[in-house]
Design a protein around this motif. Structure first.
Motif, PDB file in Angstrom:
ATOM      1  N   SER A 159       1.033  -1.314   0.109  1.00  0.00           N
ATOM      2  CA  SER A 159       0.023   0.075   0.124  1.00  0.00           C
ATOM      3  C   SER A 159       0.819   1.192  -0.014  1.00  0.00           C
ATOM      4  O   SER A 159       0.652   2.264  -0.542  1.00  0.00           O
ATOM      5  N   ALA A 160       1.925   1.339   1.007  1.00  0.00           N
ATOM      6  CA  ALA A 160       2.854   2.306   0.834  1.00  0.00           C
ATOM      7  C   ALA A 160       3.423   2.712  -0.406  1.00  0.00           C
ATOM      8  O   ALA A 160       3.667   3.748  -1.052  1.00  0.00           O
ATOM      9  N   LYS A 161       4.052   1.412  -1.123  1.00  0.00           N
ATOM     10  CA  LYS A 161       4.712   1.739  -2.346  1.00  0.00           C
ATOM     11  C   LYS A 161       3.862   2.311  -3.366  1.00  0.00           C
ATOM     12  O   LYS A 161       4.207   2.750  -4.390  1.00  0.00           O
ATOM     13  N   GLY A 162       2.408   1.834  -3.380  1.00  0.00           N
ATOM     14  CA  GLY A 162       1.629   2.316  -4.399  1.00  0.00           C
ATOM     15  C   GLY A 162       1.284   3.675  -4.024  1.00  0.00           C
ATOM     16  O   GLY A 162       1.217   4.671  -4.982  1.00  0.00           O
ATOM     17  N   ALA A 163       1.341   4.287  -2.897  1.00  0.00           N
ATOM     18  CA  ALA A 163       1.334   5.498  -2.618  1.00  0.00           C
ATOM     19  C   ALA A 163       2.580   6.449  -2.903  1.00  0.00           C
ATOM     20  O   ALA A 163       2.505   7.585  -3.662  1.00  0.00           O
ATOM     21  N   LEU A 164       3.743   5.800  -3.033  1.00  0.00           N
ATOM     22  CA  LEU A 164       5.034   6.376  -3.494  1.00  0.00           C
ATOM     23  C   LEU A 164       4.937   6.637  -4.861  1.00  0.00           C
ATOM     24  O   LEU A 164       5.516   7.388  -5.580  1.00  0.00           O
ATOM     25  N   LEU A 165       4.224   5.504  -5.694  1.00  0.00           N
ATOM     26  CA  LEU A 165       4.252   5.812  -7.160  1.00  0.00           C
ATOM     27  C   LEU A 165       3.247   6.715  -7.669  1.00  0.00           C
ATOM     28  O   LEU A 165       3.476   7.589  -8.375  1.00  0.00           O
ATOM     29  N   GLY A 166       2.088   7.093  -6.827  1.00  0.00           N
ATOM     30  CA  GLY A 166       1.355   8.283  -6.888  1.00  0.00           C
ATOM     31  C   GLY A 166       2.212   9.501  -6.620  1.00  0.00           C
ATOM     32  O   GLY A 166       1.791  10.470  -7.213  1.00  0.00           O
ATOM     33  N   LEU A 167       2.659   9.564  -5.678  1.00  0.00           N
ATOM     34  CA  LEU A 167       3.645  10.761  -5.272  1.00  0.00           C
ATOM     35  C   LEU A 167       4.488  11.048  -6.666  1.00  0.00           C
ATOM     36  O   LEU A 167       4.856  12.186  -7.133  1.00  0.00           O
ATOM     37  N   THR A 168       5.085   9.784  -6.982  1.00  0.00           N
ATOM     38  CA  THR A 168       6.128  10.257  -8.287  1.00  0.00           C
ATOM     39  C   THR A 168       5.503  10.698  -9.539  1.00  0.00           C
ATOM     40  O   THR A 168       6.011  11.747 -10.028  1.00  0.00           O
ATOM     41  N   ARG A 169       4.319  10.245  -9.896  1.00  0.00           N
ATOM     42  CA  ARG A 169       3.669  10.707 -10.902  1.00  0.00           C
ATOM     43  C   ARG A 169       3.203  12.106 -10.824  1.00  0.00           C
ATOM     44  O   ARG A 169       3.271  12.918 -11.727  1.00  0.00           O
ATOM     45  N   SER A 170       2.555  12.287  -9.558  1.00  0.00           N
ATOM     46  CA  SER A 170       1.852  13.578  -9.631  1.00  0.00           C
ATOM     47  C   SER A 170       2.774  14.735  -9.279  1.00  0.00           C
ATOM     48  O   SER A 170       2.683  15.899  -9.918  1.00  0.00           O
ATOM     49  N   LEU A 171       4.163  14.589  -8.535  1.00  0.00           N
ATOM     50  CA  LEU A 171       5.131  15.376  -8.256  1.00  0.00           C
ATOM     51  C   LEU A 171       5.756  15.707  -9.555  1.00  0.00           C
ATOM     52  O   LEU A 171       6.340  16.780  -9.945  1.00  0.00           O
ATOM     53  N   ALA A 172       6.006  14.490 -10.401  1.00  0.00           N
ATOM     54  CA  ALA A 172       6.801  14.838 -11.786  1.00  0.00           C
ATOM     55  C   ALA A 172       5.945  15.878 -12.472  1.00  0.00           C
ATOM     56  O   ALA A 172       6.494  16.743 -13.381  1.00  0.00           O
ATOM     57  N   ARG A 173       4.556  15.669 -12.653  1.00  0.00           N
ATOM     58  CA  ARG A 173       3.785  16.719 -13.687  1.00  0.00           C
ATOM     59  C   ARG A 173       3.778  18.043 -12.542  1.00  0.00           C
ATOM     60  O   ARG A 173       4.114  18.960 -13.801  1.00  0.00           O
ATOM     61  N   GLU A 174       3.811  18.241 -11.567  1.00  0.00           N
ATOM     62  CA  GLU A 174       3.834  19.600 -10.770  1.00  0.00           C
ATOM     63  C   GLU A 174       5.071  20.161 -10.961  1.00  0.00           C
ATOM     64  O   GLU A 174       5.308  21.482 -11.168  1.00  0.00           O
ATOM     65  N   ALA A 175       6.265  19.586 -10.697  1.00  0.00           N
ATOM     66  CA  ALA A 175       7.598  20.231 -10.743  1.00  0.00           C
ATOM     67  C   ALA A 175       8.383  20.197 -12.085  1.00  0.00           C
ATOM     68  O   ALA A 175       9.446  20.918 -12.129  1.00  0.00           O
ATOM     69  N   GLY A 176       7.727  19.530 -13.044  1.00  0.00           N
ATOM     70  CA  GLY A 176       8.429  19.392 -14.442  1.00  0.00           C
ATOM     71  C   GLY A 176       8.629  20.645 -14.916  1.00  0.00           C
ATOM     72  O   GLY A 176       9.909  21.005 -15.518  1.00  0.00           O
ATOM     73  N   PRO A 177       7.919  21.782 -14.885  1.00  0.00           N
ATOM     74  CA  PRO A 177       7.956  22.940 -15.193  1.00  0.00           C
ATOM     75  C   PRO A 177       9.183  23.894 -14.951  1.00  0.00           C
ATOM     76  O   PRO A 177       9.979  24.687 -15.437  1.00  0.00           O
ATOM     77  N   TYR A 178       9.661  23.385 -13.642  1.00  0.00           N
ATOM     78  CA  TYR A 178      10.805  24.205 -12.851  1.00  0.00           C
ATOM     79  C   TYR A 178      12.131  23.442 -13.236  1.00  0.00           C
ATOM     80  O   TYR A 178      13.274  23.571 -12.545  1.00  0.00           O
ATOM     81  N   GLY A 179      12.032  22.181 -14.155  1.00  0.00           N
ATOM     82  CA  GLY A 179      13.326  21.479 -14.308  1.00  0.00           C
ATOM     83  C   GLY A 179      13.674  20.520 -13.329  1.00  0.00           C
ATOM     84  O   GLY A 179      14.670  20.008 -13.340  1.00  0.00           O
ATOM     85  N   VAL A 180      12.556  20.077 -12.502  1.00  0.00           N
ATOM     86  CA  VAL A 180      12.799  19.139 -11.714  1.00  0.00           C
ATOM     87  C   VAL A 180      11.924  17.672 -12.016  1.00  0.00           C
ATOM     88  O   VAL A 180      10.978  17.851 -12.426  1.00  0.00           O
ATOM     89  N   ARG A 181      13.146  16.552 -12.054  1.00  0.00           N
ATOM     90  CA  ARG A 181      12.471  15.217 -12.418  1.00  0.00           C
ATOM     91  C   ARG A 181      12.289  14.360 -11.403  1.00  0.00           C
ATOM     92  O   ARG A 181      12.918  14.465 -10.333  1.00  0.00           O
ATOM     93  N   VAL A 182      11.229  13.460 -11.434  1.00  0.00           N
ATOM     94  CA  VAL A 182      10.681  12.584 -10.187  1.00  0.00           C
ATOM     95  C   VAL A 182      10.439  11.417 -10.937  1.00  0.00           C
ATOM     96  O   VAL A 182       9.587  11.219 -11.714  1.00  0.00           O
ATOM     97  N   ASN A 183      11.050  10.232 -10.638  1.00  0.00           N
ATOM     98  CA  ASN A 183      11.004   9.012 -11.068  1.00  0.00           C
ATOM     99  C   ASN A 183      11.134   7.892 -10.002  1.00  0.00           C
ATOM    100  O   ASN A 183      11.491   8.459  -8.935  1.00  0.00           O
TER     101      ASN A 183
END
Length: 254
Positions: A159-183
């Protein structure tokens, strides 16, 4: 090989052993300034000593704290950034993995797994984001192939790893315009000291079962995972974000 990490500050949680230690080694080898985070009683000093014996450009340093104490973690990382500068690479590696049928977990057990394995990554990502928005950066979360299913008695962990994957994808979308990559890097069955202790009298059987499930017929190593993290932390992956990279020898493909 030049990774573009020379002198950049990297923070790695759960770095005092296993895959975390190898991630710290790989980042230090690349020229990064590595801060290893783990529990106070973890063998942080001995791990740093082993890595620093290699004579890399920057010595690995260490800090400690309990990731389950989210309020303290938030204050500690803000203080750390103020003291040594903005974090360019954050690796959310720390995790705990109690195992048992769902009815055997107390609520506090479930909550602690979520805090350490997922919520701490949110707190740390939030704390380093102001500096990354100004100068760019990379966050690499460590997932697990257990997210693909097929492993019983691990509901809190998965369950926690699923939440971490959600964080990865949502933060990648939010932070991308600032040159921040999340994987995310999701390891398969990687042999570690923990595996050798838990399955001490059954290692041959475990080895055979793991290799039978993999497409590649050999066991991976902590360095295989660390190399994937290094790639996603570096400029070599500058056009990759929101991605889950499976490092499991072809056990799970997707």
């Amino acid at each position: 090989m030049t990774w573009g990490l020379d002198g950049k500050l990297a923070l790695v949680t759960g770095g005092a052993g296993g895959i975390g230690e190898e991630i710290c080694f790989a980042l230090a080898e690349s020229g990064a300034r590595v801060v290893l985070h783990d529990l106070q009683n973890a063998p942080r000093a001995s791990v740093c000593e082993r890595i620093n014996a290699a004579g890399f450009a920057h010595e690995v340093t260490t800090t400690f704290g309990d990731l389950a104490d989210l309020d303290a973690l938030q204050k500690d990382v803000v203080s750390l950034v103020a003291e040594i500068g903005p974090v360019s690479v954050l690796v959310n590696n720390a995790a705990i993995n109690p195992r048992g049928p769902i009815e055997t977990y107390a609520l506090e057990d479930f909550v602690r797994v979520q805090a350490i394995n997922a919520h701490a990554a949110f707190v740390l990502s939030q704390a380093v984001m102001p500096g990354m928005r100004k100068a760019g950066g990379a966050i690499v979360n460590i997932g697990s192939q257990t997210l693909a299913g097929g492993v019983p008695d691990m509901v809190p962990y998965v369950s926690a790893k699923g939440a971490l994957l959600g964080l990865t994808r949502s933060l990648a979308r939010e932070a991308g315009p600032y040159g921040v990559r999340v994987n995310m890097v999701s390891p398969g069955a990687i042999p570690t000291d923990l595996e050798r202790r838990v399955w001490a009298d059954q290692l041959a059987r475990v080895e055979a079962e793991v290799v039978a499930k993999q497409s590649l017929k050999f066991r991976g190593s902590a360095r295989d995972v660390a190399n994937a993290v290094l790639f996603l932390a570096s400029e070599k992956s500058r056009f990759i974000t929101g991605h889950e990279l499976n490092v499991n020898g072809g056990w799970h493909m997707g």
